[in-house]
Design an enzyme around this catalytic site. Structure first.
Site, mmCIF file in Angstrom:
data_model
loop_
_atom_site.group_PDB
_atom_site.id
_atom_site.type_symbol
_atom_site.label_atom_id
_atom_site.label_comp_id
_atom_site.label_asym_id
_atom_site.label_seq_id
_atom_site.Cartn_x
_atom_site.Cartn_y
_atom_site.Cartn_z
ATOM 1 N N ASP A 293 0.870 -1.168 0.000
ATOM 2 C CA ASP A 293 0.000 0.000 0.000
ATOM 3 C C ASP A 293 0.916 1.230 0.000
ATOM 4 O O ASP A 293 2.110 1.128 0.306
ATOM 5 C CB ASP A 293 -0.955 -0.009 1.202
ATOM 6 C CG ASP A 293 -2.191 0.858 0.934
ATOM 7 O OD1 ASP A 293 -2.128 1.729 0.038
ATOM 8 O OD2 ASP A 293 -3.224 0.676 1.612
HETATM 9 C C1 BGC Z 1 -5.046 3.273 -0.096
HETATM 10 C C2 BGC Z 1 -5.130 2.355 -1.288
HETATM 11 C C3 BGC Z 1 -4.978 3.139 -2.552
HETATM 12 C C4 BGC Z 1 -3.641 3.888 -2.511
HETATM 13 C C5 BGC Z 1 -3.351 4.711 -3.753
HETATM 14 C C6 BGC Z 1 -3.794 4.138 -0.146
HETATM 15 O O1 BGC Z 1 -3.840 5.105 0.838
HETATM 16 O O2 BGC Z 1 -5.061 2.531 1.088
HETATM 17 O O3 BGC Z 1 -6.346 1.684 -1.277
HETATM 18 O O4 BGC Z 1 -5.040 2.295 -3.661
HETATM 19 O O5 BGC Z 1 -3.663 4.754 -1.408
HETATM 20 O O6 BGC Z 1 -4.223 5.782 -3.842
#
Ligand code: BGC
Length: 760
Positions: free
Chosen positions: A299
């Site tokens: 993530d």
């Molecule tokens: C989220 C993800 C997301 C990523 C990119 C993160 O903060 O948890 O679900 O895909 O950001 O935006």
């Protein structure tokens, strides 16, 4: 005859291998009719079929082998620096490629509600402000779950996959389907449901839909990201049984049945290790037990080490904060390989996985061109939204609106005019358009009914820096205006609930109460208009106790995408008969829900111990005899359904077999409608703690008014197993099991029992 069947089967198999099933089926029929089944001719066909089959398999294998061989050659030609450049972000949504070898970098995007807008090339999260990057806004995860219809999840996947493709993305950061453990989780609206089986059915369908467009799905967030509070630091302690029975099944299904090509590790820790460097989750379970051949992506900003993450299963480090050359998987990884702390073999294995995904996506043959903002996508959104809306109460049969007798409608509430495509961090999408509830009603009732709008409440923005600001204060002048409008109208429709600022990634809600003084608004309007309808728009459970008690007509809707307002209006006016069912329990009180009852949310000293074990969602309420406000699976229709004649083909079963259940469902009302038959199974007298019942099958069927349909459901006996922690294996217990079919987890209409023999 045997020969005929053998040949036919051989042909089918051949055709499958070549994706020519239909054409060849016709060919077989043609041959059978034309050649009069003469034995020597059949032998000839048999021989041809065998050769064809052999060649097809050889071709498919060759294709895979050819790709493997190409990957081998590429990896051999790459320098260590080039390999490392592929393992980390070089901008917010991209990784590096190797131009000299024709290997492109990976281009990713959020998900799950639509393809988010392009970002400014200058870096950071500011938008590029293009005119070409608007997209379709799709219903949120809990809306898709409320359809209880994998076909809808598949259509969502295909459509959003087409949009990702049209916007030139290789990986779509969706679907997201962590279990709704607490009703407060800020991402409940992005996720699906509180049930592992429902989640699994929908996740598999969504993944297959997305990947049909040669775009990799990235299933997220692996795993136990069930709260946003301290998500970057909290450590989850969970029993092995709950992990296996509740939190892993949908991920497992999305990998093993959906064949997802990528997965995103969650921000949190599990049993002391961050998910991005968790050897048990990534190496033992995901890549070992499940045989995952794709890539594990962190993530954003969720990587915490170089050596541990590299050796424990992470493949790609993503994040949004430059400088990218300092990322754990950039220069520090290069140094670690040179220092012998990470082997080049480990790096090669990651690079191989990445190139494999590139061959499935950017370098795949016959890659479709994709489609953006088409009317077919709008129709998909409309159909999902139409099937997701849940009728909670219709005591006076005020719905569907009998518009012939209605001259004026007061449309009240900020949610009637609010759009929901933007907000919530990752899940925001710049929608090409979004029909609000007010616009939907205007579209449906234009020139027929006079519609007057009053805002009713002010939706204050959440201040993440100061969560003590009271957002719930009613605005008396807006309420007064609403009351005046309601008084002078035949019907008042209130649109209240949450919004995409109130429910958001990065924070959990403080409590279940309806925000912005909405309850005071409902009370005031209900007092002056006897025909008040309450429509709540949200993605997670709220406190509806008072509304359930005082109001006769209640509808639940979601952040339902570009066509949400039209779908909602068509449910209210009866063009659509509602068929949505709640994907999670609405508790009477927050402290009756398991994580809160056991005081394990949001955790103590950064550790959340999931003391409720397997008793999540309705499993908890049923087993502990706690009456919910609205049960899992609940939802009414403008018609009524009667269930009868539940039976199984046999009374006794053994592990490995399949139970076939049939029952009849009659539409006892005057309107055609769809019903989701839910089949729950409970083990009586188990040697371990069991939930009173668990969802094991469901099917959504259309039943015409006055007609009856027979519904058949298949349940693999092995899905009745529990996870035995001592033996580290799934165990199907012998003895009696009760089968319960109903319109919700609480409204069981028909039952039967079976006996299991030969289990362990
Ligand atoms: C989220 C993800 C997301 C990523 C990119 C993160 O903060 O948890 O679900 O895909 O950001 O935006």
């Amino acid at each position: 005859m045997v020969e005929e069947r053998v040949i036919s089967e051989l042909f089918k198999f051949t055709c499958l291998c070549n994706n020519l099933y239909l054409i060849n089926n016709k060919f077989v029929t043609f041959l059978f009719t034309q050649l009069d089944m003469k034995k020597n001719v059949l032998r000839f066909i048999g021989t041809v079929a065998c050769i064809f089959t052999f060649l097809s398999i050889a071709f498919a294998q060759n294709n895979d082998e050819a790709i493997e061989a190409k990957i081998d050659q590429l990896v051999k030609k790459m320098t260590l620096e080039e390999k490392i450049a592929m393992l980390h972000a070089n901008s917010i949504f991209n990784t590096g490629g190797v131009a000299r070898l024709g290997i492109p970098g990976l281009s990713m995007d959020d998900g799950p509600l639509g393809i988010r807008e392009e970002l400014s090339p200058g870096g950071g999260w500011s938008p590029a402000n293009l005119t070409t990057d608007s997209a379709t806004f799709f219903p949120n995860g809990s809306a898709i779950a409320a359809t209880w219809n994998p076909e809808m999840a598949k259509r969502y996947g295909v459509a959003i996959g087409e949009e990702a493709r049209a916007r030139n993305k290789d990986i779509l950061l969706a679907p997201a389907f962590n279990i709704a453990r607490t009703p407060l989780c800020g991402r409940t609206y992005e996720y699906y449901s509180e049930d592992p089986f429902l989640n699994a059915q929908l996740a598999v369908a969504a993944v297959k839909g997305i990947q049909s467009q040669h775009v990799a799905a990235c299933v997220k967030h692996f795993v136990l990201n069930n709260q946003e509070t301290e998500r970057g630091r909290v450590n989850v302690e969970v029993s092995e049984r709950a992990l296996r029975e509740i939190y892993l099944p949908a991920f497992k299904a999305s990998i093993k049945e959906g064949n997802a090509w990528t997965i995103m590790s969650a921000y949190n820790k599990v049993r002391g290790n961050y998910c991005s460097e968790n050897p048990y989750l990534l190496n033992t379970i995901l890549k070992g037990e499940w045989g995952f051949t794709g890539i594990v992506i962190s993530d954003w900003g969720g990587t915490h080490s170089t050596v541990e993450a590299a050796n424990n299963g992470l493949d790609v480090e993503m994040g949004s904060r430059p400088p990218y050359e300092n990322y754990y998987f950039a220069k520090p990884l290069l140094d670690s390989v040179r220092a012998g702390k990470v082997t080049e073999k480990t790096i090669d294995e990651k690079v191989r996985r990445i190139i494999w995904v590139i061959y499935k996506t950017a370098l795949s043959s016959n890659r479709p061109k994709g489609l953006l903002n088409t009317s077919a996508h709008s129709k998909t959104v409309y159909d999902i939204a139409s099937e997701s809306i849940v009728l909670l109460k219709n005591e006076k049969h005020l719905l569907p609106l009998h518009t012939a007798g209605i001259k004026s409608i007061a449309v009240i509430g900020d949610n009637a005019t609010r759009t929901n495509h933007l907000g919530g961090f990752g899940a925001g999408v710049k929608a090409r358009y979004e029909i609000t509830p007010l616009q939907g009603l205007q579209n449906a009732l234009r020139n027929k009914v006079q519609i007057t709008f009053a805002q009713g409440y002010r939706a204050r923005k959440v201040n993440p820096g100061n969560r003590n600001v009271d957002l719930n204060l009613p605005d008396s002048s807006l309420i007064q205006e609403a009351v005046n409008t309601a008084k002078n109208s035949d019907v008042a429709i209130l649109f209240i609930g949450g919004n995409r600022d109130y429910e958001s990634e990065g924070r959990d809600r403080k409590d279940l109460s309806l925000p912005f003084g909405e309850q005071s608004l409902v009370d005031a309007v209900t007092a002056v208009n006897a025909n008040t309808i309450v429509v709540i728009i949200g993605g997670a459970p709220y406190d509806l106790n008072k509304i359930k008690k005082n109001n006769h007509t209640i509808v639940w809707s979601w952040y339902n995408g570009s066509e949400g307002g039209n779908a909602l209006a068509n449910v209210l006016t009866g063009k659509v008969n509602p068929s949505g069912k709640l994907p999670f329990t609405f508790p009477v009180a927050l402290d009756e829900s398991p994580a809160h009852y056991l005081n394990t949310f949001p955790g103590d000293s950064l550790t959340a111990t999931y003391k409720e074990g397997i008793l999540v969602g309705y499993r908890w309420y049923d087993t502990k005899n706690i009456a919910p406000l609205y049960p899992f699976g609940y939802g009414l229709s403008y018609t009524t359904f009667k269930y009868s004649s539940l039976h199984t083909t046999r009374k006794s079963y053994k592990p490995g077999e399949t139970i076939t259940v049939t029952l009849n469902v009659r539409n006892a009302g005057k309107m055609d409608g769809k019903e989701t038959v839910q089949l729950y199974i409970g083990k009586r007298g188990s040697v371990v703690e069991r939930a009173d019942k668990e969802l094991k099958a469901f099917k959504k069927v259309m039943v015409q008014a006055g007609k009856e349909v027979s519904v058949s459901l298949s349940i693999p006996v092995n899905s009745l197993a529990y996870y035995d922690e001592k033996r580290s294996q799934w165990v199907v217990e012998p003895g009696d099991y009760q089968l319960m079919a109903g319109t919700s987890s609480k409204d069981i209409e028909v039952t039967a029992s079976i006996n299991m023999i030969g289990g362990k």
